[in-house]
Scaffold this motif. Structure first.
Motif, short mmCIF file in Angstrom:
data_model
loop_
_atom_site.label_atom_id
_atom_site.label_comp_id
_atom_site.label_asym_id
_atom_site.label_seq_id
_atom_site.Cartn_x
_atom_site.Cartn_y
_atom_site.Cartn_z
N VAL A 1 -1.02 50.37 48.12
CA VAL A 1 -2.13 49.56 48.62
C VAL A 1 -1.72 48.10 48.73
O VAL A 1 -0.78 47.66 48.09
CB VAL A 1 -3.37 49.69 47.71
N LYS A 2 -2.49 47.35 49.53
CA LYS A 2 -2.21 45.93 49.68
C LYS A 2 -3.01 45.14 48.66
O LYS A 2 -4.21 45.33 48.51
CB LYS A 2 -2.59 45.48 51.10
N ARG A 3 -2.31 44.27 47.96
CA ARG A 3 -2.92 43.38 46.98
C ARG A 3 -2.80 41.94 47.46
O ARG A 3 -2.09 41.66 48.41
CB ARG A 3 -2.18 43.48 45.64
N CYS A 4 -3.46 41.05 46.74
CA CYS A 4 -3.24 39.62 46.96
C CYS A 4 -1.76 39.32 46.76
O CYS A 4 -1.09 39.97 45.94
CB CYS A 4 -4.06 38.80 45.97
N ALA A 5 -1.25 38.34 47.49
CA ALA A 5 0.18 38.03 47.45
C ALA A 5 0.68 37.78 46.03
O ALA A 5 1.77 38.23 45.66
CB ALA A 5 0.48 36.83 48.34
N GLY B 1 -11.61 38.59 39.40
CA GLY B 1 -12.56 38.59 40.51
C GLY B 1 -13.67 39.60 40.40
O GLY B 1 -14.59 39.61 41.20
N ARG B 2 -13.60 40.47 39.39
CA ARG B 2 -14.68 41.45 39.20
C ARG B 2 -15.72 40.82 38.27
O ARG B 2 -15.37 40.25 37.24
CB ARG B 2 -14.13 42.75 38.63
N LYS B 3 -16.97 40.94 38.64
CA LYS B 3 -18.05 40.27 37.91
C LYS B 3 -18.10 40.70 36.45
O LYS B 3 -18.15 41.89 36.15
CB LYS B 3 -19.40 40.57 38.58
N SER B 4 -18.09 39.71 35.58
CA SER B 4 -18.23 39.95 34.14
C SER B 4 -19.51 39.28 33.66
O SER B 4 -19.75 38.11 33.94
CB SER B 4 -17.03 39.40 33.37
N HIS C 1 -15.82 34.47 49.17
CA HIS C 1 -14.95 33.68 50.04
C HIS C 1 -14.21 34.63 50.97
O HIS C 1 -14.15 35.84 50.71
CB HIS C 1 -13.98 32.82 49.23
N HIS C 2 -13.65 34.09 52.01
CA HIS C 2 -12.96 34.91 53.02
C HIS C 2 -11.60 34.29 53.34
O HIS C 2 -11.42 33.71 54.40
CB HIS C 2 -13.83 35.03 54.28
N TYR C 3 -10.68 34.42 52.41
CA TYR C 3 -9.34 33.85 52.59
C TYR C 3 -8.38 34.94 53.05
O TYR C 3 -8.34 36.01 52.47
CB TYR C 3 -8.85 33.21 51.29
N VAL D 1 -16.70 33.82 41.74
CA VAL D 1 -16.26 33.72 43.13
C VAL D 1 -15.30 34.87 43.39
O VAL D 1 -14.57 35.30 42.49
CB VAL D 1 -15.58 32.37 43.47
N ASN D 2 -15.31 35.39 44.59
CA ASN D 2 -14.36 36.42 44.99
C ASN D 2 -13.30 35.74 45.85
O ASN D 2 -13.52 35.45 47.02
CB ASN D 2 -15.05 37.53 45.78
N ASP D 3 -12.16 35.45 45.24
CA ASP D 3 -11.06 34.80 45.95
C ASP D 3 -9.91 35.75 46.24
O ASP D 3 -8.79 35.32 46.52
CB ASP D 3 -10.55 33.59 45.16
N HIS D 4 -10.17 37.04 46.20
CA HIS D 4 -9.16 37.99 46.66
C HIS D 4 -8.97 37.79 48.15
O HIS D 4 -9.92 37.46 48.88
CB HIS D 4 -9.59 39.43 46.39
N GLU D 5 -7.76 37.97 48.62
CA GLU D 5 -7.49 37.89 50.06
C GLU D 5 -8.25 39.02 50.75
O GLU D 5 -8.37 40.13 50.21
CB GLU D 5 -5.99 38.02 50.32
N VAL D 6 -8.76 38.76 51.96
CA VAL D 6 -9.59 39.77 52.64
C VAL D 6 -8.83 41.07 52.90
O VAL D 6 -9.43 42.13 52.98
CB VAL D 6 -10.21 39.24 53.95
N GLY D 7 -7.51 41.02 52.99
CA GLY D 7 -6.73 42.23 53.21
C GLY D 7 -6.45 43.01 51.94
O GLY D 7 -5.91 44.12 51.99
#
Length: 193
Positions: free
Chosen positions: A5-9, A27-30, A131-133, A176-182
């Protein structure tokens, strides 16, 4: 392990600790005050160091800080010499004092009927900011909201809660969700992990 799978860089690595942290936690809500205190403490320890260094010592931190039970940690001022002698953790007196101080502030919040969870999440209205990075390079080191939160946290007695530490905490805690959109985790979070 999700190697297909593709992860953040920053998580495209063979390091299992880093991958697991990315996949299962970042990035998962706690909404658990103990866990949030742990994340804030780890972000404080990470300042100026690599996240890998902190992850490598996380088990030792949990042992040294009674699994980040803020009720216990608030009483550890007299244990600073012992903590400074513990080669398994990051031995920075200023950071150790800040963690103990923050435990006192969180315990005081709880005594006044407010959980650390509610305290932190009210800054975002209880909702995760999406976010949508596309690339990790687009993700800021801090932002205006983190600066506002930092100012309020310092006013309320928190230590070592500058805007960069606060923003990193917000990312870790899922404020905040700062995972890359991919990234596959981004998709899971948006779908309502």
């Amino acid at each position: 392990m999700k190697s297909d799978v593709k992860r953040c860089a920053w998580a495209e690595t063979d390091n299992q600790l880093l991958q697991d942290y990315h996949d299962q936690e970042w990035g998962r809500k706690s909404h658990d005050s103990r866990h949030l205190f742990e994340l804030l403490s780890l972000e404080i320890m990470q300042a100026g160091l690599s996240w890998q260094t902190v992850l490598n010592k996380r088990v030792a931190f949990k042992q040294a800080f009674d699994d980040f039970n803020y009720v216990s940690v608030q009483k550890m001022t007299d244990k600073i010499p012992e903590l400074m002698a513990n080669a398994k953790i990051i031995r920075n007196r200023r950071k150790l004092v800040a963690i103990i101080n923050n435990a006192k502030v969180i315990a005081k919040l709880a005594d006044n009927g407010q959980s650390f969870d509610r305290y932190m999440w009210h800054f975002v209205g209880g909702q995760q900011i999406q976010h949508h990075y596309d690339a990790h390079e687009e993700v800021p080191g801090t932002d205006d909201l983190a600066r506002q939160i930092s100012k309020q946290m310092k006013h309320d007695g928190f230590s070592f809660a500058g805007p960069v530490v606060v923003y990193s905490f917000m990312q870790a805690a899922g404020m905040v969700n700062d995972h890359e959109v991919g990234c596959y985790v981004y998709k899971e979070i948006v779908a309502g992990d």
